[in-house]
Design an enzyme around this catalytic site. Structure first.
Site, PDB file in Angstrom:
ATOM      1  CB  ALA A  64      -2.785  -1.776  -4.262  1.00 36.43           C
ATOM      2  N   GLY A 109      -0.307  -1.161  -9.044  1.00 39.38           N
ATOM      3  CA  GLY A 109       0.579  -2.207  -8.521  1.00 39.38           C
ATOM      4  C   GLY A 109       0.775  -3.356  -9.500  1.00 39.38           C
ATOM      5  CD  GLU A 112       3.522   0.770  -8.623  1.00 42.30           C
ATOM      6  OE1 GLU A 112       2.474   0.336  -8.124  1.00 42.30           O
ATOM      7  OE2 GLU A 112       4.122   1.758  -8.161  1.00 42.30           O
ATOM      8  CD  GLU A 132      -0.512   3.802  -8.931  1.00 37.32           C
ATOM      9  OE1 GLU A 132      -0.528   4.349 -10.061  1.00 37.32           O
ATOM     10  OE2 GLU A 132       0.010   2.691  -8.739  1.00 37.32           O
TER      11      GLU A 132
HETATM   12  N1  DAK Z   1      -9.008  -3.323  -6.054  1.00 36.92           N
HETATM   13  C1  DAK Z   1     -10.122  -3.956  -5.594  1.00 36.92           C
HETATM   14  N2  DAK Z   1     -11.044  -4.477  -6.396  1.00 36.92           N
HETATM   15  C2  DAK Z   1     -10.910  -4.336  -7.722  1.00 36.92           C
HETATM   16  C3  DAK Z   1      -9.777  -3.683  -8.274  1.00 36.92           C
HETATM   17  C4  DAK Z   1      -8.796  -3.142  -7.364  1.00 36.92           C
HETATM   18  N3  DAK Z   1      -7.665  -2.543  -7.797  1.00 36.92           N
HETATM   19  N4  DAK Z   1      -9.909  -3.678  -9.609  1.00 36.92           N
HETATM   20  C5  DAK Z   1     -11.057  -4.318  -9.871  1.00 36.92           C
HETATM   21  N5  DAK Z   1     -11.656  -4.714  -8.743  1.00 36.92           N
HETATM   22  C6  DAK Z   1     -12.911  -5.422  -8.603  1.00 36.92           C
HETATM   23  C7  DAK Z   1     -14.093  -4.502  -8.875  1.00 36.92           C
HETATM   24  O1  DAK Z   1     -14.397  -3.771  -7.708  1.00 36.92           O
HETATM   25  C8  DAK Z   1     -15.179  -5.508  -9.218  1.00 36.92           C
HETATM   26  O2  DAK Z   1     -15.648  -6.089  -8.027  1.00 36.92           O
HETATM   27  P1  DAK Z   1     -17.238  -6.381  -7.816  1.00 36.92           P
HETATM   28  O3  DAK Z   1     -17.905  -5.089  -8.012  1.00 36.92           O
HETATM   29  O4  DAK Z   1     -17.546  -7.388  -8.914  1.00 36.92           O
HETATM   30  O5  DAK Z   1     -17.321  -6.969  -6.442  1.00 36.92           O
HETATM   31  C9  DAK Z   1     -14.406  -6.579  -9.984  1.00 36.92           C
HETATM   32  O6  DAK Z   1     -13.030  -6.412  -9.606  1.00 36.92           O
HETATM   33  C10 DAK Z   1     -14.519  -6.428 -11.482  1.00 36.92           C
HETATM   34  O7  DAK Z   1     -14.158  -5.092 -11.798  1.00 36.92           O
HETATM   35  P2  DAK Z   1     -15.089  -4.127 -12.700  1.00 36.92           P
HETATM   36  O8  DAK Z   1     -16.531  -4.469 -12.525  1.00 36.92           O
HETATM   37  O9  DAK Z   1     -14.659  -2.745 -12.399  1.00 36.92           O
HETATM   38  O10 DAK Z   1     -14.634  -4.561 -14.156  1.00 36.92           O
HETATM   39  P3  DAK Z   1     -14.575  -3.665 -15.450  1.00 36.92           P
HETATM   40  O11 DAK Z   1     -14.299  -4.602 -16.567  1.00 36.92           O
HETATM   41  O12 DAK Z   1     -15.784  -2.780 -15.550  1.00 36.92           O
HETATM   42  O13 DAK Z   1     -13.324  -2.700 -15.255  1.00 36.92           O
HETATM   43  C11 DAK Z   1     -11.020  -2.188 -14.613  1.00 36.92           C
HETATM   44  C12 DAK Z   1     -12.027  -3.260 -15.163  1.00 36.92           C
HETATM   45  C13 DAK Z   1      -9.698  -2.894 -14.345  1.00 36.92           C
HETATM   46  C14 DAK Z   1     -10.807  -1.108 -15.675  1.00 36.92           C
HETATM   47  C15 DAK Z   1     -11.604  -1.566 -13.329  1.00 36.92           C
HETATM   48  O14 DAK Z   1     -11.956  -2.630 -12.423  1.00 36.92           O
HETATM   49  C16 DAK Z   1     -10.658  -0.667 -12.629  1.00 36.92           C
HETATM   50  O15 DAK Z   1     -10.463   0.468 -13.019  1.00 36.92           O
HETATM   51  N6  DAK Z   1     -10.080  -1.169 -11.522  1.00 36.92           N
HETATM   52  C17 DAK Z   1      -9.239  -0.346 -10.644  1.00 36.92           C
HETATM   53  C18 DAK Z   1      -7.898  -0.138 -11.271  1.00 36.92           C
HETATM   54  C19 DAK Z   1      -7.013   0.713 -10.428  1.00 36.92           C
HETATM   55  O16 DAK Z   1      -7.270   1.921 -10.197  1.00 36.92           O
HETATM   56  N7  DAK Z   1      -5.956   0.100  -9.939  1.00 36.92           N
HETATM   57  C20 DAK Z   1      -4.917   0.831  -9.301  1.00 36.92           C
HETATM   58  C21 DAK Z   1      -5.076   0.749  -7.867  1.00 36.92           C
HETATM   59  S1  DAK Z   1      -3.948   1.846  -7.074  1.00 36.92           S
HETATM   60  C22 DAK Z   1       1.008   1.561  -1.502  1.00 36.92           C
HETATM   61  C23 DAK Z   1       1.739   1.581  -2.625  1.00 36.92           C
HETATM   62  C24 DAK Z   1       1.155   1.330  -3.831  1.00 36.92           C
HETATM   63  C25 DAK Z   1      -0.193   1.084  -3.953  1.00 36.92           C
HETATM   64  C26 DAK Z   1      -0.919   1.041  -2.816  1.00 36.92           C
HETATM   65  C27 DAK Z   1      -0.332   1.283  -1.584  1.00 36.92           C
HETATM   66  N8  DAK Z   1       1.602   1.819  -0.271  1.00 36.92           N
HETATM   67  C28 DAK Z   1       3.014   2.144  -0.234  1.00 36.92           C
HETATM   68  C29 DAK Z   1       0.890   1.715   0.899  1.00 36.92           C
HETATM   69  C30 DAK Z   1      -0.766   0.822  -5.227  1.00 36.92           C
HETATM   70  C31 DAK Z   1      -1.903   1.390  -5.602  1.00 36.92           C
HETATM   71  C32 DAK Z   1      -2.625   0.920  -6.752  1.00 36.92           C
HETATM   72  O17 DAK Z   1      -2.343  -0.062  -7.376  1.00 36.92           O
END
Ligand code: DAK
Length: 259
Positions: A64, A109, A112, A132
């Site tokens: 997400a 997500g 998921e 998460e």
């Molecule tokens: N959201 C927003 N932007 C993201 C992103 C994300 N999940 N993942 C990557 N980006 C963006 C980065 O901010 C970066 O943007 P700029 O800085 O260039 O503007 C760009 O994508 C490239 O990412 P990186 O520079 O970080 O690239 P790397 O190769 O260094 O790293 C990575 C890749 C995938 C390992 C890293 O980006 C990373 O760890 N990303 C976050 C992964 C993550 O934690 N995803 C899980 C999110 S939590 C809900 C229910 C469920 C959910 C939410 C609400 N409700 C019921 C309300 C779900 C939650 C989730 O999914």
């Protein structure tokens, strides 16, 4: 649709989440578009298989959108959750077969949404995680439920509590991915699998999908009863006649019409 692209060809819909600058992270707008697009696809009898992927070669869906979630209120969070639930349930329950072509990061997500698909094919560079708990939340798009059902409670708990990222081979080993293929072959592999599915009877497949999905969430006896009823229903179709007649006539060519 500004965050999705859709191509339909020969019974296969290729649906691509297209936010490469954010590694295809799911924001509310994308979830809304996805839900609307799936609602259209599920009505189309000319689409039999949906292949879901992410744009680019680095990421399927990196979760997400954290930049949207960071300041979201509980009410906004719950609206986002409901939208995702609708879209993901549609994917899971639609009559078409859904294949996730996991071409890189499938995080949070992203993992998921892949799990809401019927089948997951992983490119060799795919990485899966539920990060998460490291963000102060818990999986909320079905991760605590679907991951445990797919890989078992113990492995699901380990992945969710540690936030460990696993590679494609490990995902395959634990049953999260159905198959691992080189990235360059991912789409051809998924399309070839879709082709094999297209050879079979559409209603037989969608009734089987319904029996598996519903039966999985109930006790064996209820599942078997449901199967018997759906099995009986399949006898009302022209495709049952065609499939069996083709066998008796030793005919390879079958003309299924989805009725
Ligand atoms: N959201 C927003 N932007 C993201 C992103 C994300 N999940 N993942 C990557 N980006 C963006 C980065 O901010 C970066 O943007 P700029 O800085 O260039 O503007 C760009 O994508 C490239 O990412 P990186 O520079 O970080 O690239 P790397 O190769 O260094 O790293 C990575 C890749 C995938 C390992 C890293 O980006 C990373 O760890 N990303 C976050 C992964 C993550 O934690 N995803 C899980 C999110 S939590 C809900 C229910 C469920 C959910 C939410 C609400 N409700 C019921 C309300 C779900 C939650 C989730 O999914």
């Amino acid at each position: 649709m500004s965050n999705l692209s859709l191509e339909i060809e020969k019974g296969i819909a290729l649906l691509t989440i297209n936010r490469p600058k954010a590694l295809n992270a799911l924001n509310s707008e994308t979830l809304g578009e996805l839900n609307a697009c799936l609602a259209e696809i599920e009505k189309r009898e000319d689409v039999r298989v949906v292949i879901l992927t992410g744009s680019g070669e680095k990421s399927f869906v990196a979760g997400a959108d954290i930049s949207e979630m960071v300041n979201a209120t509980p009410l906004e969070g719950s609206a986002m959750g409901l939208l995702a639930k609708e879209a993901f349930s549609r994917l899971e329950e639609m009559p078409q077969v859904t294949i996730a072509a996991v071409n890189g990061y499938a995080l949070g997500g992203g993992c998921e949404i892949a799990m809401a698909c019927d089948i997951r094919i992983a490119a060799e560079n795919a990485k899966f995680a539920q990060p998460e708990c490291g963000l102060g939340i818990l999986p909320g798009f079905g991760g605590t439920q679907r991951l445990a059902r797919l890989v078992g409670k113990g492995r699901a708990k380990e992945l969710i509590f540690t936030c460990d990222m696993i590679d494609a081979q490990e995902a395959y080993r634990i049953g999260l991915a159905n198959k691992v293929v080189p990235q360059a072959e991912l789409m051809d592999y998924c399309k070839a699998m879709a082709g094999r599915i297209l050879n079979n009877a559409p209603l037989g497949i969608s009734l089987a999908k319904q029996a598996i999905n519903t039966g999985y969430d109930t006790d064996l006896n209820s599942g078997l009863k449901l199967e018997a009823n759906l099995f009986g229903l399949s006898f009302s179709t022209a495709d049952k006649k065609e499939g069996m007649t083709a066998f008796l006539e030793k005919r390879k060519e079958k003309h299924f019409i989805g009725k």
